[in-house]
Design a protein around this motif. Structure first.
Motif, PDB file in Angstrom:
ATOM      1  N   UNK A  65      49.874  44.552  35.654  1.00 26.62           N
ATOM      2  CA  UNK A  65      49.722  43.739  34.442  1.00 26.62           C
ATOM      3  C   UNK A  65      48.794  42.556  34.701  1.00 26.62           C
ATOM      4  N   UNK A  66      48.978  41.912  35.853  1.00 32.04           N
ATOM      5  CA  UNK A  66      48.160  40.746  36.191  1.00 32.04           C
ATOM      6  C   UNK A  66      46.680  41.132  36.292  1.00 32.04           C
ATOM      7  N   UNK A  67      46.407  42.282  36.902  1.00 35.87           N
ATOM      8  CA  UNK A  67      45.025  42.755  37.042  1.00 35.87           C
ATOM      9  C   UNK A  67      44.404  43.028  35.658  1.00 35.87           C
ATOM     10  N   UNK A  68      45.161  43.694  34.806  1.00 31.75           N
ATOM     11  CA  UNK A  68      44.690  43.992  33.442  1.00 31.75           C
ATOM     12  C   UNK A  68      44.429  42.690  32.686  1.00 31.75           C
ATOM     13  N   UNK A  69      45.361  41.772  32.805  1.00 32.86           N
ATOM     14  CA  UNK A  69      45.279  40.523  32.057  1.00 32.86           C
ATOM     15  C   UNK A  69      44.127  39.651  32.551  1.00 32.86           C
ATOM     16  N   UNK A  70      44.021  39.530  33.866  1.00 39.01           N
ATOM     17  CA  UNK A  70      42.953  38.720  34.450  1.00 39.01           C
ATOM     18  C   UNK A  70      41.593  39.279  34.054  1.00 39.01           C
ATOM     19  N   UNK A  71      41.443  40.593  34.191  1.00 35.85           N
ATOM     20  CA  UNK A  71      40.162  41.214  33.857  1.00 35.85           C
ATOM     21  C   UNK A  71      39.834  41.050  32.371  1.00 35.85           C
ATOM     22  N   UNK A  72      40.836  41.284  31.504  1.00 38.45           N
ATOM     23  CA  UNK A  72      40.623  41.145  30.058  1.00 38.45           C
ATOM     24  C   UNK A  72      40.210  39.730  29.690  1.00 38.45           C
ATOM     25  N   UNK A  73      40.895  38.755  30.252  1.00 45.82           N
ATOM     26  CA  UNK A  73      40.578  37.364  29.929  1.00 45.82           C
ATOM     27  C   UNK A  73      39.244  36.931  30.518  1.00 45.82           C
ATOM     28  N   UNK A  74      38.954  37.368  31.738  1.00 45.79           N
ATOM     29  CA  UNK A  74      37.678  36.984  32.356  1.00 45.79           C
ATOM     30  C   UNK A  74      36.500  37.555  31.558  1.00 45.79           C
ATOM     31  N   UNK A  75      36.655  38.802  31.087  1.00 44.17           N
ATOM     32  CA  UNK A  75      35.585  39.413  30.299  1.00 44.17           C
ATOM     33  C   UNK A  75      35.394  38.663  28.983  1.00 44.17           C
ATOM     34  N   UNK A  76      36.513  38.280  28.369  1.00 43.34           N
ATOM     35  CA  UNK A  76      36.435  37.543  27.102  1.00 43.34           C
ATOM     36  C   UNK A  76      35.766  36.186  27.308  1.00 43.34           C
ATOM     37  N   UNK A 103      34.521  41.934  17.566  1.00 43.33           N
ATOM     38  CA  UNK A 103      34.254  43.350  17.863  1.00 43.33           C
ATOM     39  C   UNK A 103      34.955  43.750  19.161  1.00 43.33           C
ATOM     40  N   UNK A 104      34.980  42.853  20.118  1.00 44.67           N
ATOM     41  CA  UNK A 104      35.650  43.094  21.392  1.00 44.67           C
ATOM     42  C   UNK A 104      37.148  43.336  21.196  1.00 44.67           C
ATOM     43  N   UNK A 105      37.782  42.523  20.368  1.00 49.19           N
ATOM     44  CA  UNK A 105      39.218  42.696  20.131  1.00 49.19           C
ATOM     45  C   UNK A 105      39.507  43.932  19.281  1.00 49.19           C
ATOM     46  N   UNK A 106      38.551  44.323  18.435  1.00 54.82           N
ATOM     47  CA  UNK A 106      38.748  45.559  17.665  1.00 54.82           C
ATOM     48  C   UNK A 106      38.617  46.764  18.593  1.00 54.82           C
TER      49      UNK A 106
END
Lengths: 205, 205
Positions: A65-76, A103-106
């Motif tokens: 979860x942390x990896x997914x979250x970190x990557x998602x937030x860093x990309x945003x 568009x990213x969140x969609x």
């Protein structure tokens, strides 16, 4: 673009193929069952591995979860900072920011839901790291609004509330958007760009 | 107002005290653990009852979720319809709608998260009922926008997208708002009222 393709693009070939498969399987499991009801065995099975093989890559489902979250937030954050540092006056850059952010969140609505709704399930150190990324996203939006206000291009009573509204509108797209939505991510981004510029009282040339 | 008080007001004395205690315990458990990871035993224990006593009132945890969701959505629809049918021109009524809708999601953020994020966990018949309430909420917002456009008070390119943005902004308040937020629910409602009227291109007298 399917969710799977979108996800695959998010984790390109930088890491072992097995780790990538585990991340995709975790996204799938967390989004259909919720984080708490998902076991490491569920994730391993969905990735076609044994639980023991999973532990080679990630010590726990919280680490996934942390990896997914970190990557998602860093990309945003990267996307927001790129728009803020882009060409044109604050109106043009805010439009670009909202178009990309929406568009990213969609497109990434499956990951978007997980990283926004399972924040409290993160281990403390990961939570702190992600909270800092979120603070920087909001701060970047706020600074662009302030720049627009200083240039007499925006007129806003409370920059913090306005920044919150801009990010909130984009984040919530992940909740309601799905593949059956009548608007493409790009169309929605463009329409939200119009709405946000108005919300900020943008001067029209 | 504490969350507990807010919840108690949502389920006044119309039903057996035990059922009310179970609803409050379910809200607590679902919000801290997520729906999937909560057991009926967790809920019964939190309500100070045996699982057998729970089943007298609700056949399953899904039945509790359905009751929470139905009630939350019905209350929201009532609030929206009351604002739409209120006094004044479409601008005044939209402001009232956004103020109430926003403050409601700030005050009831615990319930708001559950009813918005656990929709897919509802049994099919309950999901259909709640989906219909959601459709009516969005339709009411859309009609008020259309009324404003017809009266040359609003100017909106896509009424459906605008209606979606208005409800989305309010719903997402339940995600980020908490008791430590610097704005009161009413302050936030008032500021969001300003932002939404601008978003709809409202004419200023």
């Amino acid at each position: 673009m399917t969710t799977a393709q979108h996800l695959a693009e998010q984790w390109p070939g930088e890491r072992p193929e097995a780790a990538r498969r585990l991340l995709l399987a975790a996204v799938d499991s967390f989004s259909s069952r919720g984080f708490h009801a998902t076991t490491t065995r569920d994730i391993a099975t969905a990735a076609g591995m044994s639980p023991a093989a999973l532990y080679i890559h990630y010590p726990s489902k919280a680490a996934l979860l942390a990896e997914i979250s970190r990557h998602g937030h860093a990309t945003t954050l990267a996307l927001v900072e790129q728009a803020v540092a882009g060409e044109g006056d604050p109106r043009a850059r805010m439009r670009e920011l909202v178009e990309q952010f929406t568009a990213w969140h969609a497109r990434g609505h499956t990951v978007g839901r997980i990283v926004n709704y399972e924040l409290r399930a993160l281990p403390e150190a990961d939570f702190a790291e992600v909270a800092e990324l979120r603070r920087r996203i909001e701060e970047a939006v706020k600074q662009l609004i302030e720049e627009g206000v200083a240039a007499d291009l925006f007129s806003v009573a409370e920059t913090r509330t306005a920044a919150r509204a801009v990010t909130s509108l984009g984040i919530d797209v992940a909740r309601w958007y799905n593949e059956r939505s009548s608007e493409s991510p790009e169309q929605l981004g463009s329409r939200y760009g119009d709405l946000v510029l108005r919300m900020l009282g943008a001067q029209v040339d």
